[in-house]
Design an enzyme around this catalytic site. Structure first.
Site, PDB file in Angstrom:
ATOM      1  CG  ASN A  11      -2.076   1.063   1.062  1.00  0.00           C
ATOM      2  OD1 ASN A  11      -2.478   1.654   2.060  1.00  0.00           O
ATOM      3  ND2 ASN A  11      -2.565   1.329  -0.127  1.00  0.00           N
ATOM      4  CB  CYS A  13       4.183   1.232  -5.230  1.00  0.00           C
ATOM      5  SG  CYS A  13       5.814   1.413  -4.473  1.00  0.00           S
ATOM      6  NE  ARG A  14       1.868  -3.409  -6.997  1.00  0.00           N
ATOM      7  CZ  ARG A  14       1.822  -4.727  -6.879  1.00  0.00           C
ATOM      8  NH1 ARG A  14       1.617  -5.474  -7.958  1.00  0.00           N
ATOM      9  NH2 ARG A  14       1.974  -5.312  -5.708  1.00  0.00           N
ATOM     10  CB  SER A  15      -3.255  -0.155  -3.656  1.00  0.00           C
ATOM     11  OG  SER A  15      -2.423  -0.099  -2.535  1.00  0.00           O
ATOM     12  CG  ASP A 125       5.594  -3.826  -6.204  1.00  0.00           C
ATOM     13  OD1 ASP A 125       5.761  -2.588  -6.162  1.00  0.00           O
ATOM     14  OD2 ASP A 125       5.427  -4.523  -5.192  1.00  0.00           O
TER      15      ASP A 125
END
Length: 157
Positions: A11, A13-15, A125
């Site tokens: 929680n 980087c991507r989300s 990621d």
């Protein structure tokens, strides 16, 4: 009201990037009062920390609001609260499915399911690859399709 939760591993980087991008798109569509948006991670390592500098820098560059992106871990209650839980990769999808109870009325899917032409359904990621631009492009396009789906299935008047 429809509630959407984006989930990746840490929680950071991507989300959180998906949360900020989707919130921006929802805002531009004038639907912020109809869509609740958040993000979380399946892991606990970054709880309470801000998003990764690579994510924050890219969001700033794209002029997308990102002030409230603080890492948290997904909980069982999230699977009761949210209508749509969107995983960034197959491992997080599997972890979410394992948390799910029969009585949970939640739809769990992969973000890249919203890009049918995309063969690999895992958002890379950038914590490991360093390629935040690639991730931004995948997330942005997927979120556009997600918003269209939310409008069609959840916000029909």
């Amino acid at each position: 009201m429809v509630a959407v939760l984006f989930v990746c591993l840490g929680n950071i980087c991507r989300s959180p990037m998906a949360e900020a991008i989707f919130r921006s798109q929802v805002s531009e569509a004038g639907l912020l009062n109809e869509v609740d948006i958040d993000s979380a991670g399946t892991g606990h390592w970054h709880i309470g920390k801000p998003a990764h500098d690579g994510t924050l820098g890219l969001l700033k560059q794209k002029q997308i609001a990102h002030d409230d992106l603080i890492a948290r871990q997904v909980t069982r209650d999230d699977l009761k609260k949210y209508d749509l839980v969107i995983a960034m990769d197959e491992q997080n999808f599997s972890d979410l499915q394992n948390m799910r109870k029969v009585e949970d009325d939640v739809e769990i899917s992969l973000l890249l399911d919203y890009l049918p032409e995309q063969r690999d359904k895992n958002v890379p990621d950038p914590y490991f690859t360093g390629d935040f631009e690639e991730v931004y492009a995948l997330i942005s396009e997927s979120c556009e399709n997600l918003l269209a789906d939310v409008r069609n299935r959840w916000l029909v008047s």
